[in-house]
Every structure is written in structure tokens, then in C-alpha cells.
Design an enzyme around this catalytic site. Structure first.
Site, PDB file in Angstrom:
ATOM      1  N   LYS A   1      38.573  33.373  38.951  1.00  0.00           N
ATOM      2  CA  LYS A   1      38.931  32.572  37.778  1.00  0.00           C
ATOM      3  C   LYS A   1      39.160  31.104  38.179  1.00  0.00           C
ATOM      4  O   LYS A   1      39.283  30.792  39.373  1.00  0.00           O
ATOM      5  CB  LYS A   1      40.184  33.179  37.131  1.00  0.00           C
ATOM      6  CG  LYS A   1      39.974  34.620  36.615  1.00  0.00           C
ATOM      7  CD  LYS A   1      41.219  35.153  35.917  1.00  0.00           C
ATOM      8  CE  LYS A   1      40.996  36.575  35.401  1.00  0.00           C
ATOM      9  NZ  LYS A   1      42.151  37.057  34.602  1.00  0.00           N
TER      10      LYS A   1
ATOM     11  N   TYR B   1      35.992  38.050  26.511  1.00  0.00           N
ATOM     12  CA  TYR B   1      37.284  38.734  26.318  1.00  0.00           C
ATOM     13  C   TYR B   1      37.460  39.245  24.875  1.00  0.00           C
ATOM     14  O   TYR B   1      38.595  39.406  24.419  1.00  0.00           O
ATOM     15  CB  TYR B   1      38.436  37.800  26.692  1.00  0.00           C
ATOM     16  CG  TYR B   1      38.741  37.762  28.183  1.00  0.00           C
ATOM     17  CD1 TYR B   1      39.153  38.907  28.870  1.00  0.00           C
ATOM     18  CD2 TYR B   1      38.655  36.579  28.907  1.00  0.00           C
ATOM     19  CE1 TYR B   1      39.449  38.871  30.230  1.00  0.00           C
ATOM     20  CE2 TYR B   1      38.950  36.534  30.276  1.00  0.00           C
ATOM     21  CZ  TYR B   1      39.347  37.690  30.921  1.00  0.00           C
ATOM     22  OH  TYR B   1      39.642  37.653  32.262  1.00  0.00           O
TER      23      TYR B   1
ATOM     24  N   ASN C   1      45.767  34.640  37.126  1.00  0.00           N
ATOM     25  CA  ASN C   1      45.894  35.675  38.161  1.00  0.00           C
ATOM     26  C   ASN C   1      44.632  35.820  39.033  1.00  0.00           C
ATOM     27  O   ASN C   1      44.357  36.888  39.563  1.00  0.00           O
ATOM     28  CB  ASN C   1      46.338  37.003  37.532  1.00  0.00           C
ATOM     29  CG  ASN C   1      45.372  37.491  36.474  1.00  0.00           C
ATOM     30  OD1 ASN C   1      44.312  36.908  36.271  1.00  0.00           O
ATOM     31  ND2 ASN C   1      45.718  38.582  35.808  1.00  0.00           N
TER      32      ASN C   1
ATOM     33  N   HIS D   1      39.211  38.614  38.087  1.00  0.00           N
ATOM     34  CA  HIS D   1      38.947  39.636  37.068  1.00  0.00           C
ATOM     35  C   HIS D   1      38.135  40.747  37.721  1.00  0.00           C
ATOM     36  O   HIS D   1      37.297  40.469  38.583  1.00  0.00           O
ATOM     37  CB  HIS D   1      38.123  39.047  35.913  1.00  0.00           C
ATOM     38  CG  HIS D   1      37.584  40.106  34.997  1.00  0.00           C
ATOM     39  ND1 HIS D   1      38.318  40.629  33.961  1.00  0.00           N
ATOM     40  CD2 HIS D   1      36.400  40.785  35.015  1.00  0.00           C
ATOM     41  CE1 HIS D   1      37.606  41.584  33.367  1.00  0.00           C
ATOM     42  NE2 HIS D   1      36.436  41.689  33.980  1.00  0.00           N
TER      43      HIS D   1
ATOM     44  N   GLU E   1      29.928  43.953  31.037  1.00  0.00           N
ATOM     45  CA  GLU E   1      30.364  42.679  31.629  1.00  0.00           C
ATOM     46  C   GLU E   1      29.302  42.118  32.589  1.00  0.00           C
ATOM     47  O   GLU E   1      29.081  40.912  32.626  1.00  0.00           O
ATOM     48  CB  GLU E   1      31.698  42.872  32.350  1.00  0.00           C
ATOM     49  CG  GLU E   1      32.838  43.149  31.374  1.00  0.00           C
ATOM     50  CD  GLU E   1      34.184  43.315  32.053  1.00  0.00           C
ATOM     51  OE1 GLU E   1      35.186  43.425  31.323  1.00  0.00           O
ATOM     52  OE2 GLU E   1      34.250  43.353  33.301  1.00  0.00           O
TER      53      GLU E   1
HETATM   54  N1  UDP Z   1      46.635  38.329  30.229  1.00  0.00           N
HETATM   55  C1  UDP Z   1      47.544  37.384  29.780  1.00  0.00           C
HETATM   56  N2  UDP Z   1      48.765  37.824  29.297  1.00  0.00           N
HETATM   57  C2  UDP Z   1      49.100  39.132  29.278  1.00  0.00           C
HETATM   58  C3  UDP Z   1      48.167  40.094  29.727  1.00  0.00           C
HETATM   59  C4  UDP Z   1      46.952  39.660  30.194  1.00  0.00           C
HETATM   60  O1  UDP Z   1      47.268  36.191  29.799  1.00  0.00           O
HETATM   61  O2  UDP Z   1      50.212  39.465  28.837  1.00  0.00           O
HETATM   62  C5  UDP Z   1      45.336  37.868  30.745  1.00  0.00           C
HETATM   63  C6  UDP Z   1      45.225  37.976  32.281  1.00  0.00           C
HETATM   64  O3  UDP Z   1      44.500  36.841  32.767  1.00  0.00           O
HETATM   65  C7  UDP Z   1      44.459  39.268  32.465  1.00  0.00           C
HETATM   66  C8  UDP Z   1      43.508  39.233  31.259  1.00  0.00           C
HETATM   67  O4  UDP Z   1      44.291  38.672  30.207  1.00  0.00           O
HETATM   68  O5  UDP Z   1      43.817  39.321  33.711  1.00  0.00           O
HETATM   69  C9  UDP Z   1      42.962  40.577  30.828  1.00  0.00           C
HETATM   70  O6  UDP Z   1      44.042  41.461  30.629  1.00  0.00           O
HETATM   71  P1  UDP Z   1      43.955  42.972  31.122  1.00  0.00           P
HETATM   72  O7  UDP Z   1      45.145  43.676  30.545  1.00  0.00           O
HETATM   73  O8  UDP Z   1      42.607  43.513  30.844  1.00  0.00           O
HETATM   74  O9  UDP Z   1      44.232  42.855  32.710  1.00  0.00           O
HETATM   75  P2  UDP Z   1      43.272  42.974  34.005  1.00  0.00           P
HETATM   76  O10 UDP Z   1      42.274  44.065  33.738  1.00  0.00           O
HETATM   77  O11 UDP Z   1      42.625  41.619  34.204  1.00  0.00           O
HETATM   78  O12 UDP Z   1      44.223  43.303  35.124  1.00  0.00           O
END
Ligand code: UDP
Length: 138
Positions: free
Chosen positions: A9, A49, A112, A115, A126
Site C-alpha cells: 500500500k 474495495y 497497514n 493487502h 482481485e
Molecule cells: N480498514 C480500515 N478500518 C477498519 C478495518 C479495515 O481502514 O476498521 C482498512 C484496512 O486498510 C484493511 C482494509 O480496510 O486492510 C480491508 O479490511 P479487511 O477487514 O478486509 O482487512 P484485511 O483483509 O486487509 O486484513
């Protein structure tokens, strides 16, 4: 052989950990089958997303994801979807296990660093969002 989509990211690219993230994948025996750098528009980030459209963090997340270049990769290996998610660590870096990418480099639940697809069907969708079959090396 299983495939998954990985994204470094904008915060990962800004921190200069592209090489370190790739090193962790390769050290784990994961093969990189495709890779490119690009910057998403906010509309393109919204498309990627789309499943999170109704979530309160959607606007901020898609703004962040289009704030700078990203590196997108197709990773290949046995069980690579789950293995990649182990190497990444939990979504929230506070909950991420020691030695994971998110524990070591993520600054918040939003920013974070990486992805990774969460299931075979999402991985297919994806990967197709970013790569044509011709761009994926056998
Ligand atoms: N995210 C966020 N706030 C939250 C949860 C998720 O900004 O409370 C963002 C974060 O960057 C995350 C992405 O949305 O990686 C997708 O969320 P997901 O729950 O799918 O998590 P991942 O699969 O990336 O661990």
C-alpha cells in the site's frame, strides 16, 4: 498451484519497505508470478474495495489507497492465500503477531502496509482487477 493478490500500500512504498516485503515473501518460498507499480485513482480504489462500500472507513480507505504509488503482485505457492495472510499479520497492527509485516511496519488499522486476498474466489477477482493472464508468468 494457488495464487493470491498482494499489494504494498502507499504507506509501505513511502516507508521504503518494498524490498523488505518482497524479501519476506521470497524467504518463505513464495514465488512472484507478476508485479507492477501504479497509482490508483480514488474511483479505481473504490472499485477494488467495493465489498466495503457501506463501511464507515470506506471514504478514508479509498483516499489513502489512491494517495501514492502501490506495488501489486501475484504470489504463487501451495496454500499461498493463508501463508501470505500469516506473513502480513492481523488487520490491526495492535493485534498482529510479532515478526509479521503489519506488526513491524503498520501505523494504524487503515495504514497497514499490505493487502492480501482472503479466499480463492476473491483472489481470482482481485488478480483480474490488475493483471491480464498474459502478464502472469508461468
Ligand atoms: N480498514 C480500515 N478500518 C477498519 C478495518 C479495515 O481502514 O476498521 C482498512 C484496512 O486498510 C484493511 C482494509 O480496510 O486492510 C480491508 O479490511 P479487511 O477487514 O478486509 O482487512 P484485511 O483483509 O486487509 O486484513
Amino acid at each position: 498451484m494457488e495464487r493470491t493478490l498482494s499489494i504494498i500500500k502507499p504507506d509501505g512504498v513511502r516507508q521504503g519497505v518494498i524490498g523488505e516485503v518482497i524479501r519476506r515473501f521470497e524467504s518463505a518460498g513464495i514465488r512472484i508470478a507478476a508485479m507492477k507499480m501504479l497509482q490508483l485513482t480514488q474511483a479505481e480504489a473504490e472499485g477494488f474495495y467495493a465489498v466495503h462500500r457501506e463501511r464507515p472507513f470506506f471514504e478514508s480507505l479509498t483516499r489513502f489507497m489512491s494517495s501514492g504509488p502501490i506495488v501489486v503482485m501475484v504470489l504463487e505457492g501451495d496454500g499461498v492465500i493463508a501463508r501470505n495472510r500469516e506473513i502480513m499479520g492481523a488487520t490491526n497492527p495492535k493485534d498482529a503477531a510479532p515478526g509479521t509485516i503489519r506488526k513491524d511496519f503498520a501505523s494504524s488499522v487503515e495504514q497497514n502496509v499490505v493487502h492480501g486476498s482472503d479466499a480463492p474466489e476473491t483472489a481470482r477477482t482481485e488478480i483480474a482487477y490488475f493483471f491480464s493472464e498474459m502478464e502472469i508468468c508461468a
